[in-house]
Design an enzyme around this catalytic site. Structure first.
Site, PDB file in Angstrom:
ATOM      1  CE  LYS A  14      20.206  -8.141   0.319  1.00 23.67           C
ATOM      2  NZ  LYS A  14      19.278  -9.264   0.103  1.00 23.67           N
ATOM      3  NE  ARG A  30      20.077 -11.257   7.200  1.00 27.90           N
ATOM      4  CZ  ARG A  30      21.391 -11.173   7.173  1.00 27.90           C
ATOM      5  NH1 ARG A  30      22.115 -11.458   8.240  1.00 27.90           N
ATOM      6  NH2 ARG A  30      22.020 -10.796   6.066  1.00 27.90           N
ATOM      7  CE  LYS A  48      17.638  -5.123   1.815  1.00 30.82           C
ATOM      8  NZ  LYS A  48      16.970  -6.404   1.572  1.00 30.82           N
TER       9      LYS A  48
END
Length: 343
Positions: free
Chosen positions: A208, A218, A265
């Site tokens: 990630k 977010r 990711k």
């Protein structure tokens, strides 16, 4: 200048002509190597406590759903052939504190969501995020030191183990640590096994990256508001986008510690990492097409710069071609509907 006759009679002596297999749609179909199927997709969903469904401004088509709406959406996804959903909570800011205490509440929102989904659609696999950022007032994925300048590794892992066991108790099929703390996969595996949840799988966010592509998500879960910015720096635990070898090393450590899935990711900007991990490991490989990837396709299409459907489909095909077995994508429902309509 060549005479027209000479050009018309010119023939290359080629034993192989790859264009033969591109000549018609049926031939192209016979030669196609990579396919995106419903069975390859996980749909990320965002749950909130109450109120009508609420659109996420930077992610067209994505909504924060209350529990009842979430269950209905899961029922629809299951009917379309989507095998799994990943649930993320959008909490009331009053529930957040410096240590993310709400994550340890046995009745916290995401655990109630898991129970409701498993009761209504028991065949649907449910993935839950194991990280503290939805629960902390500062928006970081772990417990900060006294100065508030650094996320402490081992203290955070202890909290993650507690979260994973609570999620397993609620009936989740796959816990997904997204925090990037060192050693958390082995610790979570041991905690789950000790608590009797030997069949609960772990999907590790193994590679990630500290990416600029996370901003819309977010906003969606409220960690940006907690931090006061969508550009919250997480470079001390998420990976440097410049580092390929480190990504492979981290993923191999997670595999050794017992991860059932490895994940890359974001997906689209890291196809090389997906390919290398596919070559290096036999573990099921996931890739997360993140909020920024989704948002930029929508934005460019809205401006008329790209064909929405073709760009969406090509982006997913590229991730699958790179070697991902499973794709977490906000396009999951659309793709399932398209495949259904095709018959």
């Amino acid at each position: 200048m060549e005479s027209p006759n000479k050009i018309e009679n010119f023939k290359l002596d080629l034993p192989r002509r790859p264009r033969r297999m591109r000549r018609t749609a049926s031939l192209r179909g016979l030669a196609q190597e990579t396919f995106v199927r419903c069975e390859d997709l996980i749909a990320p969903l965002i749950v909130k406590e109450s109120g009508e469904k609420e659109p996420v401004g930077s992610m067209p088509g994505l909504f924060r759903l209350n529990l009842e709406e979430l269950v209905r959406e899961c029922e629809e996804l299951a009917k379309l052939g989507i095998p799994a959903v990943a649930i993320f909570p959008s909490l009331d800011p009053s529930l957040k504190d410096e240590k993310g205490t709400e994550a340890g509440n046995p009745e916290t929102l995401v655990l109630r969501a898991v129970r409701a989904i498993k009761k209504a659609v028991p065949s649907l696999s449910v993935v839950t995020d194991v990280a503290l950022d939805p629960y902390t007032s500062h928006g970081h994925d772990g417990v900060l030191n006294d100065e508030g300048s650094y996320v402490m590794n081992d203290e955070t892992v202890a909290r993650l183990c507690e979260m994973a066991v609570l999620q397993a108790e609620a009936g989740v099929d796959i816990v997904a640590p997204s925090d990037m703390m060192d050693g958390r996969i082995g610790a979570i595996r041991a905690a789950l096994d000790e608590a009797g949840y030997i069949d609960t799988a772990i999907m590790s966010y193994s590679a990630k990256f500290a990416s600029a592509y996370y901003g819309p998500f977010r906003e969606a879960v409220g960690s940006a508001k907690a931090a006061g910015t969508t550009l919250l720096g997480k470079e001390t635990y998420q990976m440097n986008p410049a580092n390929r070898r480190e990504a492979i090393m981290d993923a191999m450590m997670d595999e050794d510690e017992g991860a059932d899935f490895l994940m890359v990711k974001p997906a689209g900007a890291y196809l090389d990492i997906i390919r290398e991990l596919r070559d290096a490991s036999q573990v099921t490989l996931a890739a997360y097409q993140v909020s920024g990837e989704y948002a930029q396709i929508h934005a460019a299409a809205k401006l008329g710069w790209l064909d929405y459907e073709k760009t969406r489909d090509e982006s997913l095909l590229a991730i699958k071609r790179a070697g991902a077995d499973v794709i977490l994508t906000y396009f999951a429902k659309e793709i399932a509907q398209k495949l259904r309509d095709r018959g």
